[in-house]
Design a protein around this motif. Structure first.
Motif, short mmCIF file in Angstrom:
data_model
loop_
_atom_site.label_atom_id
_atom_site.label_comp_id
_atom_site.label_asym_id
_atom_site.label_seq_id
_atom_site.Cartn_x
_atom_site.Cartn_y
_atom_site.Cartn_z
N ILE A 293 0.86 -1.18 0.00
CA ILE A 293 0.00 0.00 0.00
C ILE A 293 0.89 1.23 0.00
N VAL A 294 0.65 2.12 -0.96
CA VAL A 294 1.42 3.36 -1.07
C VAL A 294 0.49 4.51 -0.71
N ARG A 295 0.90 5.30 0.27
CA ARG A 295 0.14 6.49 0.66
C ARG A 295 1.01 7.71 0.43
N TRP A 296 0.40 8.79 -0.07
CA TRP A 296 1.14 10.01 -0.33
C TRP A 296 0.33 11.20 0.17
N CYS A 297 0.97 12.35 0.26
CA CYS A 297 0.31 13.55 0.76
C CYS A 297 0.93 14.78 0.12
N LYS A 298 0.17 15.87 0.16
CA LYS A 298 0.68 17.15 -0.33
C LYS A 298 1.61 17.74 0.71
N VAL A 299 2.68 18.36 0.26
CA VAL A 299 3.59 19.06 1.14
C VAL A 299 3.64 20.55 0.81
N ASP A 300 2.85 20.96 -0.18
CA ASP A 300 2.76 22.36 -0.57
C ASP A 300 1.31 22.81 -0.39
N ASP A 301 1.07 23.64 0.61
CA ASP A 301 -0.29 24.06 0.92
C ASP A 301 -0.89 24.92 -0.18
N ASP A 302 -0.05 25.57 -0.98
CA ASP A 302 -0.55 26.44 -2.04
C ASP A 302 -0.89 25.68 -3.32
N PHE A 303 -0.60 24.38 -3.33
CA PHE A 303 -0.84 23.58 -4.54
C PHE A 303 -2.17 22.85 -4.41
N THR A 304 -3.03 23.01 -5.40
CA THR A 304 -4.32 22.32 -5.45
C THR A 304 -4.23 21.19 -6.47
N ALA A 305 -4.27 19.96 -5.99
CA ALA A 305 -4.09 18.80 -6.87
C ALA A 305 -5.42 18.36 -7.45
N GLN A 306 -5.38 18.07 -8.73
CA GLN A 306 -6.56 17.51 -9.40
C GLN A 306 -6.43 16.00 -9.56
N ASP A 307 -5.26 15.54 -9.93
CA ASP A 307 -5.00 14.11 -10.10
C ASP A 307 -3.60 13.80 -9.60
N TYR A 308 -3.42 12.51 -9.28
CA TYR A 308 -2.10 12.02 -8.89
C TYR A 308 -1.70 10.89 -9.84
N GLU A 321 7.00 2.36 -14.49
CA GLU A 321 5.74 2.15 -15.20
C GLU A 321 4.58 2.69 -14.37
N ASP A 322 3.61 3.28 -15.07
CA ASP A 322 2.42 3.80 -14.41
C ASP A 322 1.62 2.66 -13.81
N VAL A 323 1.15 2.89 -12.58
CA VAL A 323 0.33 1.89 -11.92
C VAL A 323 -0.99 2.48 -11.45
N TYR A 324 -1.05 3.81 -11.33
CA TYR A 324 -2.30 4.45 -10.91
C TYR A 324 -2.32 5.90 -11.34
N VAL A 325 -3.47 6.36 -11.83
CA VAL A 325 -3.74 7.77 -12.11
C VAL A 325 -5.15 8.05 -11.62
N GLY A 326 -5.29 9.00 -10.70
CA GLY A 326 -6.59 9.32 -10.16
C GLY A 326 -6.49 10.32 -9.03
N SER A 327 -7.61 10.53 -8.34
CA SER A 327 -7.68 11.56 -7.30
C SER A 327 -7.44 11.02 -5.91
N GLU A 328 -7.31 9.70 -5.74
CA GLU A 328 -7.09 9.13 -4.42
C GLU A 328 -5.65 9.39 -3.97
N VAL A 346 5.68 9.52 -7.01
CA VAL A 346 4.36 10.06 -7.31
C VAL A 346 4.51 11.52 -7.73
N CYS A 347 3.62 11.96 -8.58
CA CYS A 347 3.55 13.37 -8.97
C CYS A 347 2.09 13.77 -9.01
N ALA A 348 1.83 15.04 -9.23
CA ALA A 348 0.45 15.55 -9.22
C ALA A 348 0.24 16.50 -10.39
N ARG A 349 -1.03 16.68 -10.73
CA ARG A 349 -1.40 17.65 -11.75
C ARG A 349 -2.30 18.69 -11.12
N GLY A 350 -1.91 19.95 -11.25
CA GLY A 350 -2.66 21.03 -10.62
C GLY A 350 -4.03 21.20 -11.24
N ASP A 351 -4.90 21.83 -10.48
CA ASP A 351 -6.27 22.05 -10.93
C ASP A 351 -6.28 22.92 -12.19
#
Length: 539
Positions: A293-308, A321-328, A346-351
């Motif tokens: 199980i991989v859990r991640w979190c935001k470390v930048d309060d000014d960043f609004t994530a749409q997808d991970y 290799e990609d294993v997951y793309v989504g909002s969880e 992991v990386c994120a895509r801003g809103d």
């Protein structure tokens, strides 16, 4: 909890997850559990809570400080009282104590020296650990800077090549357009020119013939004059071809907007950024049987994530290799080989953005837990290559499909996930048992606890009054079992080993005590379905 196993029609996937609980004490939910059974509604998202006491593959993210509030906080040693120093006293007593300190026995001085040596060694170890941390930090900065330089150079070289190719293609297109217009508009002029040149040649021939006829005189050249006159009338000397005016023919020119240079320059100057800290980092890795199980979190309060976007690879591989793309913010990566190191990032895509953020610091984790496997070769069920997925096929044979070994241990969480369903039957069962017993069509028997596809719960073959929701496509059923008592009991229930069982499904759970005849350090799991189409994944 989501998994990387896709659903297929007419099939059921059941996930088994083993998650150790915290030893000693009880959780708030455990404090509410009694010896009897109770059903609780977990509400929205109840199935997504973090398992208490879950073992992590890596205990500390790289950005966490090493020494509490400060990453460079030096270890502080409690002040030791010097031998002979007994506290505040009058001046005379202090002087006497000082004289006494000068006369200490060698054993006390030796003990003091040993303590100082031990303290210095501990201090040196702590400093060595911090030096190692500094070396790791310096290595990360230098390696990431070198990689960033290479990426930037490669990207802009590719960009220059692509832009040059696009400009060349556009130039070829415009030149072809010029050629087409030229050819299409010149052709009528060529036809008109040919007609006029033919008329000029005809007129010159007529002039020469007329001059000869005139010079011959009327008497001698009468026939010639008559023939010339008839020919002149036939040519229609008053008919002239129409020539287009210059304003009626194309006048080609190139229309070029120089403002594109400013537009391109603005885009180029804004293109690309260099980020020193990714906006998201991996928070926790939790080992599971055959998965992590991989859990991640935001470390930048000014960043609004749409997808991970989560990627992984074996540490021996060069390709993520990609294993997951989504909002969880958590995902279980399955098909993990035991005792093999894997790297996750992991990386994120801003809103409202299209590009992805920089990757997090890669984290390394592995699972030491033996993967759950179904028993191979059992007629009526088809297994996946890893034997963690069982599909009820069209065979008419029935019976319980057991695990290949008793790999479920008390204190862990066992999860079944149902991806697709077949026709339900009240004799269907999903659960655990103390031992494998052939000859039964269901786990609704002694020495077993299970849930039927209609939501009924059975303990040692007896149906409980409390019931869970019916199992549907996408349902997750979890079993949490803990030892309550060992040895004989002072009741007439017939068992001398008590287990506290919690079965959860569709945001509700039932808690009860399960009595066994003997102690069981590990348990089998199993399932039985009477109609095809059920597909079960265990992890």
């Amino acid at each position: 909890m989501r998994s990387d196993v896709g659903s297929t029609s007419r099939s059921v996937v059941i996930h088994f997850s083993l998650t150790p609980r915290v030893s000693g004490g009880s959780t708030p939910s455990q404090a509410r559990r009694g010896s009897g059974a109770e059903v609780r509604d977990l509400g929205e998202g109840g199935g997504g809570t973090r398992p208490p006491g879950a073992r992590g593959c890596q205990s500390r993210p790289p950005w966490a400080g090493r020494g509490g509030a400060s990453a460079c906080a030096w270890p502080r040693r409690a002040a030791r009282r010097h031998p002979g120093q007994l506290g505040a006293a009058p001046a005379a007593a202090g002087r006497a104590a000082g004289r006494g300190a000068m006369e200490l026995e060698p054993e006390l001085l030796l003990q003091e020296a040993r303590e100082n040596v031990e303290a210095a060694q501990s201090y040196r170890r702590e400093l060595g650990q911090r030096l190692q941390g500094l070396r790791e930090a310096r290595r990360q900065i230098k390696e990431s800077a070198s990689q960033t330089r290479d990426v930037l150079k490669q990207h802009f070289n590719d960009l220059k090549g692509t832009l040059g190719k696009l400009l060349d293609e556009r130039l070829v297109t415009l030149l072809q357009e010029v050629d087409t217009i030229e050819q299409e508009t010149i052709k009528p002029l060529d036809d008109c020119q040919k007609l006029i040149e033919h008329g000029v040649n005809t007129a010159e021939d007529l002039v020469q013939e007329g001059e000869i006829a005139i010079l011959g005189g009327v008497g001698e050249q009468k026939e010639k004059l008559w023939s010339f006159t008839k020919k002149a009338l036939h040519i229609q000397l008053d008919s002239l071809p129409e020539v287009p005016l210059l304003v009626d023919v194309p006048c080609l020119s190139a229309q070029l907007d120089d403002s594109i240079l400013n537009i391109v320059k603005d885009h180029i100057f804004k293109h690309g950024t260099v980020a020193s800290r990714p906006p998201v980092q991996i928070e926790e890795l939790i080992e599971k049987p055959g998965g992590i199980i991989v859990r991640w979190c935001k470390v930048d309060d000014d960043f609004t994530a749409q997808d991970y976007r989560l990627q992984f690879r074996k540490c021996t591989s060069n390709h993520f290799e990609d294993v997951y793309v989504g909002s969880e913010t958590e995902f279980i990566v399955l098909h993990i080989d035991p005792n093999v190191d894997y790297q996750f990032r992991v990386c994120a895509r801003g809103d409202g953005r299209q590009e992805w953020s920089p990757w997090s610091v890669p984290q390394i984790g592995h699972s030491t837990l033996v993967p759950h496997e179904w028993t191979a070769g059992f007629e009526g069920y088809s297994l996946s290559s890893r034997r963690n997925i069982a599909l009820r096929n069209d065979s008419e044979s029935s019976g319980v499909l057991y695990s290949s070994a008793p790999t479920y241990f008390c204190g862990q969480t066992l999860t079944f996930r149902v991806e697709t369903v077949g026709q339900p039957d009240r004799r269907d069962s999903i659960g655990v048992c103390a031992e494998r017993q052939n000859g039964y069509d269901s786990l609704q028997r002694d020495q077993a606890v299970c849930i039927s596809t209609n939501g009924a719960v059975f303990v040692n073959g007896k149906e409980m009054t409390n019931q869970l929701p019916a199992v549907t496509s996408g349902s997750t059923v979890t079993f949490d079992i803990e030892a309550v008592t060992l040895g004989s009991t002072n009741n007439n229930e017939g068992g001398n080993f008590k287990l506290r069982v919690t079965i959860s499904s569709n945001n509700r759970e039932v808690v009860f005590d399960w009595l066994l005849d003997q102690s069981c350090g590990s348990l089998y799991f199993g399932c039985s379905f009477f109609y095809p189409g059920w597909k079960v994944l265990v992890f």
